[in-house]
Design an enzyme around this catalytic site. Structure first.
Site, PDB file in Angstrom:
ATOM      1  N   HIS A 155      -7.234  -8.029  11.824  1.00  0.00           N
ATOM      2  CA  HIS A 155      -8.392  -7.276  12.314  1.00  0.00           C
ATOM      3  C   HIS A 155      -8.197  -6.833  13.764  1.00  0.00           C
ATOM      4  O   HIS A 155      -8.577  -5.737  14.137  1.00  0.00           O
ATOM      5  CB  HIS A 155      -9.673  -8.120  12.185  1.00  0.00           C
ATOM      6  CG  HIS A 155     -10.179  -8.190  10.782  1.00  0.00           C
ATOM      7  ND1 HIS A 155     -11.253  -8.954  10.406  1.00  0.00           N
ATOM      8  CD2 HIS A 155      -9.747  -7.589   9.646  1.00  0.00           C
ATOM      9  CE1 HIS A 155     -11.466  -8.809   9.110  1.00  0.00           C
ATOM     10  NE2 HIS A 155     -10.562  -7.989   8.620  1.00  0.00           N
ATOM     11  N   TYR A 211     -18.989  -5.523  10.406  1.00  0.00           N
ATOM     12  CA  TYR A 211     -19.235  -6.596   9.432  1.00  0.00           C
ATOM     13  C   TYR A 211     -20.493  -6.395   8.574  1.00  0.00           C
ATOM     14  O   TYR A 211     -20.457  -6.645   7.376  1.00  0.00           O
ATOM     15  CB  TYR A 211     -19.265  -7.955  10.144  1.00  0.00           C
ATOM     16  CG  TYR A 211     -17.872  -8.500  10.381  1.00  0.00           C
ATOM     17  CD1 TYR A 211     -17.270  -9.340   9.446  1.00  0.00           C
ATOM     18  CD2 TYR A 211     -17.140  -8.156  11.508  1.00  0.00           C
ATOM     19  CE1 TYR A 211     -15.997  -9.840   9.645  1.00  0.00           C
ATOM     20  CE2 TYR A 211     -15.859  -8.644  11.717  1.00  0.00           C
ATOM     21  CZ  TYR A 211     -15.293  -9.480  10.793  1.00  0.00           C
ATOM     22  OH  TYR A 211     -14.019  -9.969  10.977  1.00  0.00           O
ATOM     23  N   GLU A 270     -11.963 -13.332  16.499  1.00  0.00           N
ATOM     24  CA  GLU A 270     -11.471 -12.019  16.948  1.00  0.00           C
ATOM     25  C   GLU A 270     -11.851 -11.748  18.400  1.00  0.00           C
ATOM     26  O   GLU A 270     -11.080 -11.143  19.147  1.00  0.00           O
ATOM     27  CB  GLU A 270     -12.006 -10.924  16.013  1.00  0.00           C
ATOM     28  CG  GLU A 270     -11.285 -10.949  14.669  1.00  0.00           C
ATOM     29  CD  GLU A 270     -12.069 -10.344  13.520  1.00  0.00           C
ATOM     30  OE1 GLU A 270     -12.944  -9.491  13.762  1.00  0.00           O
ATOM     31  OE2 GLU A 270     -11.807 -10.748  12.357  1.00  0.00           O
ATOM     32  N   GLN A 330       0.929  -1.444   9.314  1.00  0.00           N
ATOM     33  CA  GLN A 330       1.500  -2.382  10.273  1.00  0.00           C
ATOM     34  C   GLN A 330       3.031  -2.323  10.230  1.00  0.00           C
ATOM     35  O   GLN A 330       3.605  -2.180   9.150  1.00  0.00           O
ATOM     36  CB  GLN A 330       1.072  -3.830   9.940  1.00  0.00           C
ATOM     37  CG  GLN A 330      -0.366  -4.144  10.294  1.00  0.00           C
ATOM     38  CD  GLN A 330      -1.360  -3.467   9.377  1.00  0.00           C
ATOM     39  OE1 GLN A 330      -1.211  -3.490   8.157  1.00  0.00           O
ATOM     40  NE2 GLN A 330      -2.380  -2.832   9.951  1.00  0.00           N
ATOM     41  N   PHE A 387       3.846 -11.853   5.674  1.00  0.00           N
ATOM     42  CA  PHE A 387       3.757 -11.189   4.387  1.00  0.00           C
ATOM     43  C   PHE A 387       3.497  -9.710   4.637  1.00  0.00           C
ATOM     44  O   PHE A 387       2.510  -9.369   5.276  1.00  0.00           O
ATOM     45  CB  PHE A 387       2.620 -11.839   3.594  1.00  0.00           C
ATOM     46  CG  PHE A 387       2.621 -11.489   2.154  1.00  0.00           C
ATOM     47  CD1 PHE A 387       3.659 -11.901   1.341  1.00  0.00           C
ATOM     48  CD2 PHE A 387       1.588 -10.752   1.615  1.00  0.00           C
ATOM     49  CE1 PHE A 387       3.667 -11.573  -0.007  1.00  0.00           C
ATOM     50  CE2 PHE A 387       1.596 -10.422   0.265  1.00  0.00           C
ATOM     51  CZ  PHE A 387       2.628 -10.843  -0.536  1.00  0.00           C
ATOM     52  N   PHE A 388       4.388  -8.845   4.151  1.00  0.00           N
ATOM     53  CA  PHE A 388       4.243  -7.411   4.431  1.00  0.00           C
ATOM     54  C   PHE A 388       3.186  -6.729   3.560  1.00  0.00           C
ATOM     55  O   PHE A 388       2.826  -5.601   3.805  1.00  0.00           O
ATOM     56  CB  PHE A 388       5.586  -6.684   4.256  1.00  0.00           C
ATOM     57  CG  PHE A 388       6.500  -6.789   5.468  1.00  0.00           C
ATOM     58  CD1 PHE A 388       6.172  -7.592   6.545  1.00  0.00           C
ATOM     59  CD2 PHE A 388       7.686  -6.076   5.529  1.00  0.00           C
ATOM     60  CE1 PHE A 388       7.001  -7.687   7.657  1.00  0.00           C
ATOM     61  CE2 PHE A 388       8.521  -6.161   6.636  1.00  0.00           C
ATOM     62  CZ  PHE A 388       8.183  -6.968   7.704  1.00  0.00           C
TER      63      PHE A 388
HETATM   64  P1  FAD Z   1       2.032   3.387   0.696  1.00  0.00           P
HETATM   65  O1  FAD Z   1       1.587   4.807   0.622  1.00  0.00           O
HETATM   66  O2  FAD Z   1       1.152   2.420   1.338  1.00  0.00           O
HETATM   67  O3  FAD Z   1       2.561   2.920  -0.666  1.00  0.00           O
HETATM   68  C1  FAD Z   1       3.040   1.573  -0.826  1.00  0.00           C
HETATM   69  C2  FAD Z   1       3.914   1.529  -2.079  1.00  0.00           C
HETATM   70  O4  FAD Z   1       3.120   1.776  -3.228  1.00  0.00           O
HETATM   71  C3  FAD Z   1       5.037   2.585  -2.075  1.00  0.00           C
HETATM   72  O5  FAD Z   1       6.235   1.958  -2.481  1.00  0.00           O
HETATM   73  C4  FAD Z   1       4.574   3.608  -3.089  1.00  0.00           C
HETATM   74  O6  FAD Z   1       5.683   4.242  -3.727  1.00  0.00           O
HETATM   75  C5  FAD Z   1       3.764   2.756  -4.047  1.00  0.00           C
HETATM   76  N1  FAD Z   1       2.697   3.473  -4.768  1.00  0.00           N
HETATM   77  C6  FAD Z   1       1.995   4.549  -4.343  1.00  0.00           C
HETATM   78  N2  FAD Z   1       1.100   4.919  -5.287  1.00  0.00           N
HETATM   79  C7  FAD Z   1       1.245   4.072  -6.323  1.00  0.00           C
HETATM   80  C8  FAD Z   1       0.638   3.943  -7.599  1.00  0.00           C
HETATM   81  N3  FAD Z   1      -0.303   4.785  -7.990  1.00  0.00           N
HETATM   82  N4  FAD Z   1       1.064   2.942  -8.394  1.00  0.00           N
HETATM   83  C9  FAD Z   1       2.027   2.078  -8.010  1.00  0.00           C
HETATM   84  N5  FAD Z   1       2.636   2.165  -6.827  1.00  0.00           N
HETATM   85  C10 FAD Z   1       2.260   3.133  -5.991  1.00  0.00           C
HETATM   86  N6  FAD Z   1       7.493  -2.126   6.666  1.00  0.00           N
HETATM   87  C11 FAD Z   1       8.681  -1.788   7.217  1.00  0.00           C
HETATM   88  O7  FAD Z   1       9.374  -0.901   6.705  1.00  0.00           O
HETATM   89  N7  FAD Z   1       9.143  -2.417   8.357  1.00  0.00           N
HETATM   90  C12 FAD Z   1       8.424  -3.404   8.965  1.00  0.00           C
HETATM   91  O8  FAD Z   1       8.862  -3.955   9.985  1.00  0.00           O
HETATM   92  C13 FAD Z   1       7.157  -3.764   8.407  1.00  0.00           C
HETATM   93  N8  FAD Z   1       6.381  -4.720   8.979  1.00  0.00           N
HETATM   94  C14 FAD Z   1       5.190  -5.057   8.422  1.00  0.00           C
HETATM   95  C15 FAD Z   1       4.414  -6.051   9.023  1.00  0.00           C
HETATM   96  C16 FAD Z   1       3.200  -6.424   8.484  1.00  0.00           C
HETATM   97  C17 FAD Z   1       2.393  -7.522   9.127  1.00  0.00           C
HETATM   98  C18 FAD Z   1       2.728  -5.762   7.321  1.00  0.00           C
HETATM   99  C19 FAD Z   1       1.387  -6.133   6.723  1.00  0.00           C
HETATM  100  C20 FAD Z   1       3.475  -4.770   6.730  1.00  0.00           C
HETATM  101  C21 FAD Z   1       4.717  -4.399   7.258  1.00  0.00           C
HETATM  102  N9  FAD Z   1       5.493  -3.393   6.686  1.00  0.00           N
HETATM  103  C22 FAD Z   1       6.713  -3.081   7.235  1.00  0.00           C
HETATM  104  C23 FAD Z   1       5.007  -2.625   5.517  1.00  0.00           C
HETATM  105  C24 FAD Z   1       4.303  -1.348   5.999  1.00  0.00           C
HETATM  106  O9  FAD Z   1       3.097  -1.688   6.652  1.00  0.00           O
HETATM  107  C25 FAD Z   1       3.921  -0.393   4.852  1.00  0.00           C
HETATM  108  O10 FAD Z   1       3.222  -1.118   3.878  1.00  0.00           O
HETATM  109  C26 FAD Z   1       5.126   0.278   4.226  1.00  0.00           C
HETATM  110  O11 FAD Z   1       5.843   1.033   5.192  1.00  0.00           O
HETATM  111  C27 FAD Z   1       4.697   1.202   3.081  1.00  0.00           C
HETATM  112  O12 FAD Z   1       3.741   2.104   3.582  1.00  0.00           O
HETATM  113  P2  FAD Z   1       3.692   3.604   3.050  1.00  0.00           P
HETATM  114  O13 FAD Z   1       2.515   4.274   3.643  1.00  0.00           O
HETATM  115  O14 FAD Z   1       5.017   4.257   3.170  1.00  0.00           O
HETATM  116  O15 FAD Z   1       3.455   3.373   1.511  1.00  0.00           O
END
Ligand code: FAD
Length: 407
Positions: A85, A95, A137, A207, A397-398
């Site tokens: 948050h 909230y 927070e 993130q 956990f990403f």
């Molecule tokens: P999104 O648009 O969010 O999609 C996520 C996934 O879902 C994709 O693979 C997409 O193909 C799939 N998807 C989309 N639509 C559908 C559907 N209809 N059905 C099934 N699947 C679907 N990432 C990194 O690369 N490096 C980092 O250092 C990193 N650190 C992180 C730290 C934290 C604390 C957290 C919470 C996350 C971290 N992440 C990191 C992950 C990052 O935040 C994103 O989640 C990641 O980059 C994917 O985001 P996006 O917008 O590209 O994908």
């Protein structure tokens, strides 16, 4: 504390709420976004489509409601949520909106079964949990001994350099547009980026862990490109944009560093940094920090990747292991290429196992790990089976607030 009669009602209705939890939280999000479409700017809309967010919320509400009397066992989970948050810049005035829509959803899903008395008790329960989070927070938005508050809201950073680390991972070196100083962070923490794509109605927040050490004058993130796995599923929105559109000189708004997954720099125990795929980013930050501080701790850096082609920071870690006598590097490839085999670039093929961990890592280490969900579950289970105490097991956990304990 919550009054005894209301607590009885919560406990009595927990099973029925749990049974309908996913229906309630799914309905909750629909209801809330209909009433407050502006919140689509904050919540990850892909997680809505995939059902991840409603599942995560259902699990969180259930866990919190089941521990209303004594929240100590769920404090780590609350801390994780509070840090997220902070990263998303959630403030107390948001909230009541969530509360009102959550209670409305419980009422609408349970129908006549949800008497006024029941809804009243759940309102109180929500209030208790919300207050606990708001208090936590509040301290995170202030300077503390552990960490400066940084800045409020989003601050524009400029992409100073864009560097390819592997076939799928690219780093972005970010410097503040205002050329002011940037606060240190704790190695392992993350920032939130805001993406505003022209023509799209809502912004996207994601993130990214900071992948270099603090004190460099820049923040570095390293992002995996999430390609479309097939024609039915779209590519990841933000990661694709960062890879294909965001260039050196472009601006990216980010929030101040946050997160409860960080290296305890005061400890002198051995440390095992274990990563799968792009989950290596926070662990590289920890490694670089230990090296920069000339730590004498025994460091085992374990990285599991599909193959050498997608192995980011390969030379970087190799160099460190060559130069620092206290650092050992272990590479595990699921499917090594012919070249990987020829170069003897890995110590094990296939997956990380309990046997391998026992043979190669010191049992008295502090364990830090991050990677894809199946990898996290396997490592977590192995450490448990080996008898590593919970306070020595740390992970990031990403996904959204997921569960790596099950199975
Ligand atoms: P999104 O648009 O969010 O999609 C996520 C996934 O879902 C994709 O693979 C997409 O193909 C799939 N998807 C989309 N639509 C559908 C559907 N209809 N059905 C099934 N699947 C679907 N990432 C990194 O690369 N490096 C980092 O250092 C990193 N650190 C992180 C730290 C934290 C604390 C957290 C919470 C996350 C971290 N992440 C990191 C992950 C990052 O935040 C994103 O989640 C990641 O980059 C994917 O985001 P996006 O917008 O590209 O994908």
């Amino acid at each position: 504390p919550i009054d005894a009669k209301k607590l009885d009602i919560i406990n009595a209705t927990l099973p029925v709420v749990a049974e309908h939890a996913e229906a309630i939280t799914t309905h909750f999000y629909q209801r809330m976004f209909a009433n407050h479409p502006e919140l689509k700017n904050i919540f990850n809309q892909t997680h809505q489509i995939t059902g991840r967010q409603p599942r995560a919320l259902a699990a969180a509400v259930y866990a919190a409601a089941a521990h209303l009397e004594d929240m100590t066992t769920i404090l780590p989970a609350l801390e994780r949520i509070a840090q997220k948050h902070r990263s998303l810049q959630i403030k107390p005035d948001q909230y009541p909106i969530v509360g009102e829509n959550l209670l409305g959803a419980i009422q609408e899903v349970l129908g006549n079964a949800a008497t006024d008395e029941i809804i009243d008790a759940w309102a109180e329960a929500y209030g208790v949990i919300a207050d606990a989070l708001i208090r936590m927070e509040e301290t995170l938005y202030r300077d503390t001994e552990l960490q400066p508050a940084g800045w409020n809201g989003f601050r524009n950073f400029v992409v100073d350099r864009k560097v390819k680390e592997s076939d799928v991972i690219t780093s972005f070196y970010l410097k503040p547009e205002d050329q002011g100083s940037i606060p240190d962070f704790l190695p392992g923490q993350y920032i939130t980026v805001k993406l505003d794509v022209e023509g799209q109605p809502y912004t996207h927040l994601r993130q990214y862990s900071l992948s270099d050490r603090p004190g460099t004058g820049y923040y570095r993130i390293s992002v995996k490109r999430e390609d479309a796995p097939n024609s039915d599923i779209p590519a990841g929105i933000v990661s694709s944009y960062l890879h294909s559109q965001l260039e050196e000189g472009d601006v990216l708004p980010i929030t101040a560093p946050a997160g409860d997954f960080y290296l305890d720099m005061a400890a002198d125990t051995p440390v095992a940094l274990i990563s799968g795929g792009v989950g290596l980013t926070p662990l590289i930050s920890m490694l670089n920090t230990l090296v920069a501080e000339q730590s004498k701790r025994e460091v085992s850096f374990v990285h599991a990747a599909l193959s050498g082609n997608v192995h980011a920071f390969k030379n970087h870690v190799q160099e460190i292991a060559k130069q620092a006598v206290n650092v050992r590097s272990f590479v595990i490839y699921e499917k090594p290429s012919a070249q990987d085999i020829q170069e003897q670039a890995f110590v094990k093929d296939g997956f990380i196992t309990l046997e391998w961990i026992k043979e190669n890592l010191p049992k008295d280490a502090d364990f830090y790990f991050c990677g894809p969900t199946p990898f996290m579950k396997a490592v977590n289970k192995a450490l448990k089976q080996w008898g590593i105490p919970a306070e020595k097991v740390h992970y990031e956990f990403f996904g959204s607030f997921g569960d790596i304990e099950s199975e």
